[in-house]
Design a protein around this motif. Structure first.
Motif, PDB file in Angstrom:
ATOM      1  N   ALA A 215      32.524  -2.337 -29.108  1.00 50.44           N
ATOM      2  CA  ALA A 215      32.125  -2.426 -27.699  1.00 50.44           C
ATOM      3  C   ALA A 215      30.620  -2.638 -27.544  1.00 50.44           C
ATOM      4  O   ALA A 215      30.167  -3.399 -26.688  1.00 50.44           O
TER       5      ALA A 215
ATOM      6  N   ASN B  11      29.675  -6.026 -29.871  1.00 55.26           N
ATOM      7  CA  ASN B  11      30.554  -7.180 -29.662  1.00 55.26           C
ATOM      8  C   ASN B  11      30.884  -7.873 -30.986  1.00 55.26           C
ATOM      9  O   ASN B  11      30.902  -9.098 -31.087  1.00 55.26           O
ATOM     10  N   ARG B  12      31.160  -7.059 -32.023  1.00 57.99           N
ATOM     11  CA  ARG B  12      31.489  -7.586 -33.344  1.00 57.99           C
ATOM     12  C   ARG B  12      32.814  -7.005 -33.826  1.00 57.99           C
ATOM     13  O   ARG B  12      33.145  -5.844 -33.541  1.00 57.99           O
TER      14      ARG B  12
ATOM     15  N   GLU C 110      37.311  -8.389 -22.668  1.00 63.84           N
ATOM     16  CA  GLU C 110      35.896  -8.090 -22.417  1.00 63.84           C
ATOM     17  C   GLU C 110      35.677  -6.697 -21.850  1.00 63.84           C
ATOM     18  O   GLU C 110      34.552  -6.178 -21.875  1.00 63.84           O
TER      19      GLU C 110
ATOM     20  N   ASN D  55      37.179  -4.168 -23.186  1.00 67.20           N
ATOM     21  CA  ASN D  55      37.532  -3.340 -24.342  1.00 67.20           C
ATOM     22  C   ASN D  55      38.895  -2.677 -24.190  1.00 67.20           C
ATOM     23  O   ASN D  55      39.112  -1.546 -24.639  1.00 67.20           O
TER      24      ASN D  55
END
Length: 382
Positions: free
Chosen positions: A149, A152-153, A228, A230
């Motif tokens: 989160a 973003n990986r 997006e 999560n």
């Protein structure tokens, strides 16, 4: 610090033991370079002259104040006996099954259900840093979720261990954590579907072995996708290295895959009567190990759960029944009588009852199946 200083009188070491693997001993006399023996005092009061050379001194024992640490990297000496002793103390005396080793989580299988996986525990670990609370599979899952989160990986959790170590259950709890912390009212059923894959894969891919009543006989890679916000939007699973030989052979005190026993336990239900199954003791492929039941497991109830999860995942009744037909056909095929006829020849009677059911379930011609079970056709290029 010099070796001689470390191996001074009153310090303690670990020496190999055939029964306990490692046994603790106190150094009774200072070690000096070139000494061929190390004088030790065992915990039972017996004195021992332990043969050594400079390259084979026994591993040193950690001070008692460090024993029981929740992170193995905090130990002064990190070697096999130190790790085993620390895990033993935490498990046997404190009833703690989880211990960190840096970013790695070590889990001891207690072989019983523990009340440490409820929603309240999940929410307690949610948002916490990995070292802030006691070691737990939820802490590892939270760290992966947070890193995904925040950065973003993509993140990966690798679950490894020998048979019976608890890999299947650990992966299941990690998935449950993600499903709980990412839940939203708009797509609540997506998380349920992700978790529903577990009963299906365990039914057709897990079996009882001598070391584990629910041993995964395959490897798997589960990929969970988030949007997006999560929140879980789907999942994909890849399986590999299924133990295919177990379908036709099981060692003593082992079972075939759970699904065969679930089908046999449900044989008398109206929807399964056309499969013409009976108890698991009636089929070669399910009775070979000599024990068709698992203590504390209700195969019939598990079959109901398997059907529910098939439905939850969107598989229609017709598709489900096609799967069950194939599985039942395999059991009947295992009971087909093959008779020896002369040297290196065999035959199968077209009147064999199990052969007839096998052909009926799969829509095959009995005469052709009887022929090609005992003969082969070789085609060569011209």
């Amino acid at each position: 610090m010099a070796v001689a200083e470390l191996y001074a009188q009153y310090n303690r070491v670990w020496i190999p033991d055939p029964e306990e693997v490692w046994k603790s001993a106190e150094i009774a006399k200072d070690y000096r370079a070139g000494d061929r023996v190390l004088r030790l005092l065992l915990e039972d009061g017996m004195e021992l002259e332990y043969p050594v050379d400079p390259g084979s001194l026994p591993p040193l024992r950690n001070p008692d104040i460090l024993v029981g640490e929740n992170d193995l990297t905090a130990l002064s000496y990190l070697h096999e006996p130190a790790v085993l002793h620390n895990l033993r103390i935490r498990f046997a005396e404190s009833k703690l099954i989880y211990t960190y080793s840096g970013i790695i989580l070590v889990a001891m299988n207690p072989y019983k259900q523990l009340p440490i996986y409820g929603d309240a525990i999940i929410h307690a670990y949610s948002g916490q840093n990995m070292g802030d609370m006691d070691p737990h599979i939820f802490a590892v899952a939270e760290e992966a979720y947070k890193q995904m989160a925040r950065n973003n990986r993509n993140q990966s959790i690798i679950v490894s261990g020998e048979s019976g170590a608890g890999k299947t259950v650990s992966a299941r709890y990690a998935m449950r954590y993600f499903a709980t912390v990412s839940k939203s009212s708009s797509n609540a059923h997506v998380e349920d579907k992700v978790l529903a894959s577990n009963p299906i894969t365990e039914a057709v891919g897990n079996a009882k072995t001598t070391r584990n009543d629910n041993s995964s006989r395959f490897g798997k890679y589960t990929e969970i996708s988030f949007d997006e916000r999560n929140q879980i939007i789907g999942a994909n699973m890849r399986t590999y290295l299924l133990e295919k030989s177990r379908v036709v052979f099981q060692s003593e005190n082992e079972r075939n895959y759970h699904i065969f026993y679930q089908l046999c336990a449900s044989a008398q239900q109206s929807e399964f009567k056309h499969l013409k199954l009976g108890s698991a003791e009636e089929f070669n492929y399910t009775r070979m190990g000599g024990n068709t039941v698992i203590e504390g497991v209700n195969d019939r109830a598990d079959m109901v759960e398997t059907q529910k999860t098939f439905t939850l995942l969107g598989f229609k009744k017709d598709f489900q029944m096609d799967v069950f037909k194939i599985l039942a056909a395999i059991l009947h095929l295992g009971n087909v009588q093959v008779t020896t006829v002369g040297n290196e020849r065999s035959s199968v009677s077209e009147d064999d009852s199990h052969l007839k059911v096998f052909c009926e379930l799969l829509g095959l011609e009995t005469s052709k199946v009887a022929q090609w079970l005992c003969n082969r056709k070789i085609v060569t290029s011209s």
